[in-house]
Design a protein around this motif. Structure first.
Motif, PDB file in Angstrom:
ATOM      1  N   LEU A  51      -2.043  -8.127  -8.452  1.00  9.28           N
ATOM      2  CA  LEU A  51      -1.783  -6.635  -7.796  1.00  9.28           C
ATOM      3  C   LEU A  51      -0.417  -6.263  -7.771  1.00  9.28           C
ATOM      4  O   LEU A  51      -0.248  -5.030  -7.724  1.00  9.28           O
ATOM      5  CB  LEU A  51      -2.847  -6.769  -6.647  1.00  9.28           C
ATOM      6  CG  LEU A  51      -4.251  -6.862  -6.983  1.00  9.28           C
ATOM      7  CD1 LEU A  51      -5.090  -6.826  -5.555  1.00  9.28           C
ATOM      8  CD2 LEU A  51      -4.864  -5.565  -7.768  1.00  9.28           C
ATOM      9  N   PHE A  52       0.186  -7.245  -6.938  1.00  6.59           N
ATOM     10  CA  PHE A  52       1.707  -6.887  -6.631  1.00  6.59           C
ATOM     11  C   PHE A  52       2.467  -6.399  -7.748  1.00  6.59           C
ATOM     12  O   PHE A  52       3.256  -5.412  -7.665  1.00  6.59           O
ATOM     13  CB  PHE A  52       2.265  -8.102  -6.262  1.00  6.59           C
ATOM     14  CG  PHE A  52       3.597  -8.168  -5.922  1.00  6.59           C
ATOM     15  CD1 PHE A  52       3.890  -8.186  -4.214  1.00  6.59           C
ATOM     16  CD2 PHE A  52       4.857  -8.293  -6.627  1.00  6.59           C
ATOM     17  CE1 PHE A  52       5.183  -8.185  -3.854  1.00  6.59           C
ATOM     18  CE2 PHE A  52       6.198  -8.100  -5.984  1.00  6.59           C
ATOM     19  CZ  PHE A  52       6.219  -7.947  -4.684  1.00  6.59           C
ATOM     20  N   ILE A  73      -6.616 -19.190  -6.114  1.00  7.18           N
ATOM     21  CA  ILE A  73      -7.308 -17.964  -6.546  1.00  7.18           C
ATOM     22  C   ILE A  73      -6.776 -16.680  -5.929  1.00  7.18           C
ATOM     23  O   ILE A  73      -6.564 -15.789  -6.421  1.00  7.18           O
ATOM     24  CB  ILE A  73      -8.724 -18.449  -6.450  1.00  7.18           C
ATOM     25  CG1 ILE A  73      -9.470 -19.319  -7.023  1.00  7.18           C
ATOM     26  CG2 ILE A  73      -9.524 -16.900  -7.035  1.00  7.18           C
ATOM     27  CD1 ILE A  73      -9.139 -19.224  -8.691  1.00  7.18           C
ATOM     28  N   PRO A  74      -6.747 -16.699  -4.762  1.00 13.64           N
ATOM     29  CA  PRO A  74      -6.138 -15.764  -3.884  1.00 13.64           C
ATOM     30  C   PRO A  74      -4.827 -15.304  -4.248  1.00 13.64           C
ATOM     31  O   PRO A  74      -4.152 -14.004  -4.634  1.00 13.64           O
ATOM     32  CB  PRO A  74      -6.114 -16.209  -2.461  1.00 13.64           C
ATOM     33  CG  PRO A  74      -6.865 -17.355  -2.378  1.00 13.64           C
ATOM     34  CD  PRO A  74      -6.862 -17.989  -3.660  1.00 13.64           C
ATOM     35  N   VAL A  75      -3.909 -16.085  -4.510  1.00 12.81           N
ATOM     36  CA  VAL A  75      -2.626 -15.894  -5.171  1.00 12.81           C
ATOM     37  C   VAL A  75      -2.381 -15.430  -6.330  1.00 12.81           C
ATOM     38  O   VAL A  75      -1.650 -14.674  -6.866  1.00 12.81           O
ATOM     39  CB  VAL A  75      -1.467 -16.890  -4.998  1.00 12.81           C
ATOM     40  CG1 VAL A  75      -1.363 -17.383  -3.421  1.00 12.81           C
ATOM     41  CG2 VAL A  75      -1.974 -18.333  -5.606  1.00 12.81           C
ATOM     42  N   PHE A 120      -1.409  -7.186 -19.009  1.00 11.97           N
ATOM     43  CA  PHE A 120       0.043  -7.703 -18.769  1.00 11.97           C
ATOM     44  C   PHE A 120       0.228  -8.373 -17.579  1.00 11.97           C
ATOM     45  O   PHE A 120       0.406  -9.628 -17.476  1.00 11.97           O
ATOM     46  CB  PHE A 120       1.084  -6.769 -19.085  1.00 11.97           C
ATOM     47  CG  PHE A 120       2.287  -7.150 -18.553  1.00 11.97           C
ATOM     48  CD1 PHE A 120       3.117  -7.953 -19.273  1.00 11.97           C
ATOM     49  CD2 PHE A 120       3.107  -6.370 -17.596  1.00 11.97           C
ATOM     50  CE1 PHE A 120       4.510  -8.310 -18.797  1.00 11.97           C
ATOM     51  CE2 PHE A 120       4.427  -6.350 -17.340  1.00 11.97           C
ATOM     52  CZ  PHE A 120       5.173  -7.556 -17.916  1.00 11.97           C
ATOM     53  N   THR A 121      -0.312  -7.572 -16.518  1.00 16.23           N
ATOM     54  CA  THR A 121      -0.017  -8.240 -15.172  1.00 16.23           C
ATOM     55  C   THR A 121      -1.003  -9.383 -14.773  1.00 16.23           C
ATOM     56  O   THR A 121      -0.835 -10.356 -14.226  1.00 16.23           O
ATOM     57  CB  THR A 121      -0.317  -6.947 -13.977  1.00 16.23           C
ATOM     58  OG1 THR A 121      -1.483  -6.464 -14.278  1.00 16.23           O
ATOM     59  CG2 THR A 121       1.052  -6.205 -14.071  1.00 16.23           C
ATOM     60  N   GLY A 122      -2.382  -9.295 -15.256  1.00 17.68           N
ATOM     61  CA  GLY A 122      -3.054 -10.372 -15.399  1.00 17.68           C
ATOM     62  C   GLY A 122      -2.888 -11.673 -15.837  1.00 17.68           C
ATOM     63  O   GLY A 122      -2.936 -12.579 -15.227  1.00 17.68           O
ATOM     64  N   VAL A 163       0.740  -1.123  -0.105  1.00 21.68           N
ATOM     65  CA  VAL A 163      -0.075   0.145   0.003  1.00 21.68           C
ATOM     66  C   VAL A 163       1.039   1.398   0.192  1.00 21.68           C
ATOM     67  O   VAL A 163       0.266   2.270  -0.700  1.00 21.68           O
ATOM     68  CB  VAL A 163      -0.964  -0.195   1.230  1.00 21.68           C
ATOM     69  CG1 VAL A 163      -0.182   0.184   2.444  1.00 21.68           C
ATOM     70  CG2 VAL A 163      -2.035   1.090   1.278  1.00 21.68           C
ATOM     71  N   GLY A 164       1.962   1.180   0.724  1.00 22.17           N
ATOM     72  CA  GLY A 164       2.692   2.351   0.698  1.00 22.17           C
ATOM     73  C   GLY A 164       3.266   2.903  -0.647  1.00 22.17           C
ATOM     74  O   GLY A 164       3.521   4.085  -0.882  1.00 22.17           O
TER      75      GLY A 164
END
Length: 246
Positions: free
Chosen positions: A205-206, A197-199, A118-120, A98-99
């Motif tokens: 997002l990362f 799914i969570p990862v 791309f990230t997806g 978040v920072g």
């Protein structure tokens, strides 16, 4: 007495998993070469690399079809009831990133759209390989904790492909260390929740925050250090929770 059959099975499994890892590694390397040769701009590069990462999923999907491994077996299912609290509702993952958003983000819509694609594509494809098929294969002949470490190590090796983009040796090394920590946490979460799914979401997002954030210089270095500390502590916490899954 040494169980040579078991030893052979472990070596064979590691070679198969290495084969999957190198197969995945081939796609970003080829796309990077195409980008350089054709002198594509940044946005075009994101679209091309994302497309290649989606194409990389053909291999594991064919493997799943041929071996009749069900999607549920590799974690393509919802989180098991009661498992969210065991991973602290993923709050440490949010705190680690978040920072980076407080120091400005790109407002270029074409770039943002390309980055989402791309990230997806990276999140889905890499998790399908590493926390899906590879972790599934490793668990067949290694302990849970050994499987986590091996899958994370292979994940780190794949990120050595940074060297093909002209990155310095130090940057390649730091990227691999970061990938190792990331890989350990991702595998731990999959083991505890029985879901990839969570990862997949976290992975996307990362990477997206890394690309869209405008932070740089000493501030970026400080945030990376804080992120690393949080991730190492979180990895240790999840490690202690694996006892109940052995």
């Amino acid at each position: 007495m040494i169980d040579h059959n078991n030893k052979y099975l472990k070596v064979k499994t590691l070679l198969i998993c290495l084969g999957f890892s190198l197969t995945l590694m081939l796609f970003p390397v080829v796309s990077a070469v195409i980008i350089v040769v054709n002198q594509l701009d940044r946005i075009q590069g994101f679209w091309l690399q994302g497309l290649f990462m989606l194409l990389s999923m053909i291999v594991p999907l064919i493997y799943l079809w041929k071996t009749k491994i069900t999607p549920t077996s590799i974690g393509l299912t919802g989180i098991e009831k009661g498992r969210m609290q065991k991973v602290l509702y993923f709050i440490p993952l949010l705190l680690a990133k978040v920072g980076f958003l407080f120091f400005g983000v790109s407002k270029d819509i074409p770039t943002i759209v390309a980055l989402l694609f791309f990230t997806g594509a990276i999140g889905v494809s890499e998790e399908l390989y590493f926390r899906g098929i590879i972790l599934y294969k490793l668990k067949k002949c290694f302990s849970i904790k050994q499987s986590i470490l091996w899958s994370a190590l292979l994940f780190a090796v794949v990120h050595a492909s940074q060297a093909f983009s002209g990155a310095s040796d130090l940057l390649v090394f730091l990227t691999m260390v970061n990938a190792m920590i990331f890989g350990i946490i991702a595998a731990e979460i999959v083991i505890i929740t029985n879901s990839i799914i969570p990862v997949i979401i976290w992975h996307m997002l990362f990477d997206f925050v890394n690309w869209v954030s405008l932070v740089d210089g000493k501030t970026e270095f400080m945030l990376i250090v804080i992120q690393s500390i949080i991730m190492v502590l979180y990895a240790y916490y999840l490690w202690t929770k694996l006892v109940v899954r052995l």
